[in-house]
Design a protein around this motif. Structure first.
Motif, PDB file in Angstrom:
ATOM      1  N   LYS A 167       0.883  -1.243  -0.011  1.00  0.00           N
ATOM      2  CA  LYS A 167       0.027   0.010   0.071  1.00  0.00           C
ATOM      3  C   LYS A 167       0.790   1.276   0.126  1.00  0.00           C
ATOM      4  O   LYS A 167       2.291   1.112   0.135  1.00  0.00           O
ATOM      5  CB  LYS A 167      -1.021  -0.192   1.285  1.00  0.00           C
ATOM      6  N   SER A 168       0.467   2.334  -0.200  1.00  0.00           N
ATOM      7  CA  SER A 168       1.039   3.733  -0.092  1.00  0.00           C
ATOM      8  C   SER A 168       1.932   3.831   1.048  1.00  0.00           C
ATOM      9  O   SER A 168       1.558   3.443   2.394  1.00  0.00           O
ATOM     10  CB  SER A 168      -0.114   4.807  -0.171  1.00  0.00           C
ATOM     11  N   GLY A 169       3.330   4.072   0.630  1.00  0.00           N
ATOM     12  CA  GLY A 169       4.310   4.532   1.740  1.00  0.00           C
ATOM     13  C   GLY A 169       5.147   3.194   1.699  1.00  0.00           C
ATOM     14  O   GLY A 169       6.098   3.254   2.574  1.00  0.00           O
ATOM     15  N   ASP A 170       4.831   2.041   1.350  1.00  0.00           N
ATOM     16  CA  ASP A 170       5.419   0.889   1.408  1.00  0.00           C
ATOM     17  C   ASP A 170       6.656   1.007   0.361  1.00  0.00           C
ATOM     18  O   ASP A 170       6.513   1.745  -0.774  1.00  0.00           O
ATOM     19  CB  ASP A 170       4.720  -0.447   0.825  1.00  0.00           C
ATOM     20  N   HIS A 171       7.707   0.078   0.502  1.00  0.00           N
ATOM     21  CA  HIS A 171       9.065   0.226   0.064  1.00  0.00           C
ATOM     22  C   HIS A 171       9.294  -1.303  -0.624  1.00  0.00           C
ATOM     23  O   HIS A 171       9.228  -2.313   0.245  1.00  0.00           O
ATOM     24  CB  HIS A 171      10.066   0.638   0.788  1.00  0.00           C
ATOM     25  N   LEU A 172       9.852  -1.500  -1.720  1.00  0.00           N
ATOM     26  CA  LEU A 172      10.405  -2.698  -2.102  1.00  0.00           C
ATOM     27  C   LEU A 172      11.759  -2.689  -2.590  1.00  0.00           C
ATOM     28  O   LEU A 172      12.119  -1.507  -3.115  1.00  0.00           O
ATOM     29  CB  LEU A 172       9.125  -3.221  -3.268  1.00  0.00           C
ATOM     30  N   ILE A 173      12.339  -3.674  -2.675  1.00  0.00           N
ATOM     31  CA  ILE A 173      13.775  -3.845  -3.261  1.00  0.00           C
ATOM     32  C   ILE A 173      13.490  -4.693  -4.548  1.00  0.00           C
ATOM     33  O   ILE A 173      13.164  -5.854  -4.284  1.00  0.00           O
ATOM     34  CB  ILE A 173      14.613  -4.358  -1.930  1.00  0.00           C
ATOM     35  N   ALA A 174      14.285  -4.528  -5.374  1.00  0.00           N
ATOM     36  CA  ALA A 174      14.430  -5.408  -6.466  1.00  0.00           C
ATOM     37  C   ALA A 174      15.829  -5.321  -7.206  1.00  0.00           C
ATOM     38  O   ALA A 174      16.625  -4.648  -7.047  1.00  0.00           O
ATOM     39  CB  ALA A 174      13.502  -4.558  -7.575  1.00  0.00           C
ATOM     40  N   PHE A 175      15.812  -6.309  -7.873  1.00  0.00           N
ATOM     41  CA  PHE A 175      17.171  -6.630  -8.779  1.00  0.00           C
ATOM     42  C   PHE A 175      17.363  -5.343  -9.851  1.00  0.00           C
ATOM     43  O   PHE A 175      16.336  -4.956 -10.450  1.00  0.00           O
ATOM     44  CB  PHE A 175      16.881  -8.000  -9.377  1.00  0.00           C
ATOM     45  N   ASP A 176      18.562  -5.019  -9.907  1.00  0.00           N
ATOM     46  CA  ASP A 176      18.715  -3.773 -11.019  1.00  0.00           C
ATOM     47  C   ASP A 176      18.635  -4.074 -12.317  1.00  0.00           C
ATOM     48  O   ASP A 176      18.661  -3.397 -13.222  1.00  0.00           O
ATOM     49  CB  ASP A 176      20.129  -3.020 -10.471  1.00  0.00           C
ATOM     50  N   ASP A 177      18.657  -5.412 -12.487  1.00  0.00           N
ATOM     51  CA  ASP A 177      18.643  -5.693 -14.248  1.00  0.00           C
ATOM     52  C   ASP A 177      17.154  -6.459 -14.322  1.00  0.00           C
ATOM     53  O   ASP A 177      17.162  -7.367 -14.918  1.00  0.00           O
ATOM     54  CB  ASP A 177      19.913  -6.650 -14.240  1.00  0.00           C
ATOM     55  N   LEU A 178      16.222  -5.885 -13.855  1.00  0.00           N
ATOM     56  CA  LEU A 178      14.692  -6.653 -14.216  1.00  0.00           C
ATOM     57  C   LEU A 178      14.518  -6.229 -15.587  1.00  0.00           C
ATOM     58  O   LEU A 178      15.119  -5.292 -16.427  1.00  0.00           O
ATOM     59  CB  LEU A 178      13.907  -5.858 -13.430  1.00  0.00           C
ATOM     60  N   TYR A 179      13.325  -7.017 -16.220  1.00  0.00           N
ATOM     61  CA  TYR A 179      12.656  -6.460 -17.357  1.00  0.00           C
ATOM     62  C   TYR A 179      12.483  -5.106 -17.520  1.00  0.00           C
ATOM     63  O   TYR A 179      11.640  -4.795 -16.497  1.00  0.00           O
ATOM     64  CB  TYR A 179      11.391  -7.446 -17.414  1.00  0.00           C
ATOM     65  N   GLY A 180      12.597  -4.418 -18.651  1.00  0.00           N
ATOM     66  CA  GLY A 180      12.451  -3.097 -18.716  1.00  0.00           C
ATOM     67  C   GLY A 180      10.753  -2.650 -18.359  1.00  0.00           C
ATOM     68  O   GLY A 180      10.756  -1.871 -17.665  1.00  0.00           O
ATOM     69  N   GLY A 181       9.870  -3.613 -18.868  1.00  0.00           N
ATOM     70  CA  GLY A 181       8.397  -3.349 -18.477  1.00  0.00           C
ATOM     71  C   GLY A 181       8.070  -3.509 -17.092  1.00  0.00           C
ATOM     72  O   GLY A 181       7.278  -2.589 -16.670  1.00  0.00           O
ATOM     73  N   THR A 182       8.739  -4.005 -16.192  1.00  0.00           N
ATOM     74  CA  THR A 182       8.620  -4.180 -14.988  1.00  0.00           C
ATOM     75  C   THR A 182       9.063  -2.891 -14.117  1.00  0.00           C
ATOM     76  O   THR A 182       8.351  -2.472 -13.185  1.00  0.00           O
ATOM     77  CB  THR A 182       9.400  -5.443 -14.146  1.00  0.00           C
TER      78      THR A 182
END
Ligand SMILES: *Cc1c(COP(=O)(O)O)cnc(C)c1O
Length: 389
Positions: A97-112
């Motif tokens: 929800k609003s205010g939440d944070h996520l950590i993602a791999f820096d080489d993800l699919y461009g559309g993601t």
């Protein structure tokens, strides 16, 4: 996974969700029919017939596909969506929800990345991208607002591998959801749920469908509470696949095993041949000993997939000339179909990223990605060789 009688992957892929109905009134179809009805009549006002009310909520063809999808990833539940990005959106809308944070791999699919950076950013969801090949980078990025870790392995287009099991331990310790986009290896070569992930997401458009003729997405998971949320939002938001799309996807799944074997068999031959070619600067393929995470890849996956990335020794003009000379490889985005495709990430799939970001990641102008099809490998190599020469 109610079909315990099916043991092997291919048997499960062929039969799950599609058992012929031999009961009274059943017609014994070996293939689940395409149920095009948008609504279902009932005998009694409060009792939906066989659980079906309206096709956005549930449809018999989609239900068959969802059962098949679950079985592929050793999951309890499967859900089908109109596209991979629709599936991804439902995950974010269901878990954050609003205010939440996520950590993602820096080489993800461009559309993601576009979805995170340009859509969910407007709803107060923030992302930190890290090089997840080192799990410590994930630990460093955790904040008190962090709720979720989003991985892809191998990544697109640099085919970096991260350690799902190690990262799942970090996720559990910090009470974070772990989502793995398993599109590149397909469930035949890698099962993230077995390695500790909470959710697996696929662009079924790619290997699962396998014939470049349907757009689709899927989510597989075993947690019933999360499943209920996702299913609620699948209906509430309505990003569902059509019954015909479900049929095509199921038709593709039946040959997933033999297709994946051939994709990988062709890919290693081409990767090794490219590695020896004087006009090639570098080849990235997780099945090559030269890949930095070759050992992890061998441990984590049962095969290395059908995507190869390579750098030619030349500039953008050389690249354009090379690609124009190809006769068997089609110049097209996407991947995972029976036909071989070639694409230029900087100008095509990853053009939505700003140039500085691309360069930081290593998506240079001489970098090319191929999706190796299941044609005769000699035709594929001859085509690459004549174009390189
Ligand atoms: C294609 C792709 C997606 C997006 O899926 P669509 O079906 O095109 O919406 C997501 N992740 C990966 C790794 C992909 O290759």
């Amino acid at each position: 996974m109610k079909n315990d009688k099916y043991k092997g992957f291919a048997t499960k892929a062929i039969h799950s969700g599609e058992e012929p109905n031999l009961k009274d009134g059943g017609t014994g179809d070996v293939v689940v029919p395409i149920h095009i009805s948008s609504t279902f009549a009932r005998k009694e006002i409060e009792v939906p017939t066989a659980g079906y009310e309206y096709s956005r909520s549930l449809n018999p063809t989609r239900k068959a596909l969802e059962e098949k999808l679950a079985v592929l990833e050793n999951a309890k539940y499967g859900l089908a969506f109109a596209s991979g990005l629709a599936a991804e959106s439902i995950i974010i809308l269901s878990l954050l929800k609003s205010g939440d944070h996520l950590i993602a791999f820096d080489d993800l699919y461009g559309g993601t990345k576009r979805l995170f950076n340009k859509v969910f950013s407007d709803f107060g969801i923030t992302v930190t991208y890290v090089n997840a090949t080192n799990p410590n980078n994930i630990i460093t990025a955790i904040k008190k607002e962090t709720k979720l870790i989003w991985l892809e392995t191998p990544t697109n287009p640099l085919l970096k591998i991260c350690d799902i099991k190690a990262i799942s331990e970090i996720a559990k310790k910090n009470e974070l959801y772990l989502v793995v986009d398993n599109t590149f290896l397909s469930p035949y070569f890698q099962n993230p749920l077995d390695l500790g992930a909470d959710l697996v997401v696929h662009s079924s458009t790619k290997y699962i469908g396998g014939h470049s003729d349907v757009i689709g997405g899927s989510i597989m998971l075993s947690d019933s509470t999360i499943y209920e949320k996702l299913q609620f939002n699948q209906n509430a938001i309505g990003a569902i696949p059509s019954p015909f799309d479900c049929f095509l996807t199921m038709r593709g799944i039946k040959t997933l095993e033999i297709r994946m074997k051939k994709h990988a068999e062709n890919a290693i031959v081409l990767a090794r041949a490219l590695e020896k070619h004087p006009k090639i600067k570098k080849v990235i393929y997780p099945g090559l000993e030269s890949h930095p995470q070759f050992v992890l890849s061998k441990k984590q996956c049962r095969g290395f997939g059908g995507i190869i990335t390579f750098l030619i020794d030349g500039d953008i003009n050389n690249v354009k000339k090379f690609m124009a000379k190809l006769k068997v490889f089609a110049l097209a985005e996407s991947l995972g179909g029976v036909e071989s495709l070639i694409e230029h990430p900087a100008l095509m799939t990853h053009a939505s990223l700003v140039q500085t970001e691309r360069e930081k990641l290593g998506i240079t102008d001489n970098l090319i990605r191929v999706s190796v099809g299941i044609e005769d490998v000699s035709d594929l190599w001859n085509d690459l060789q004549q174009a390189l020469d």
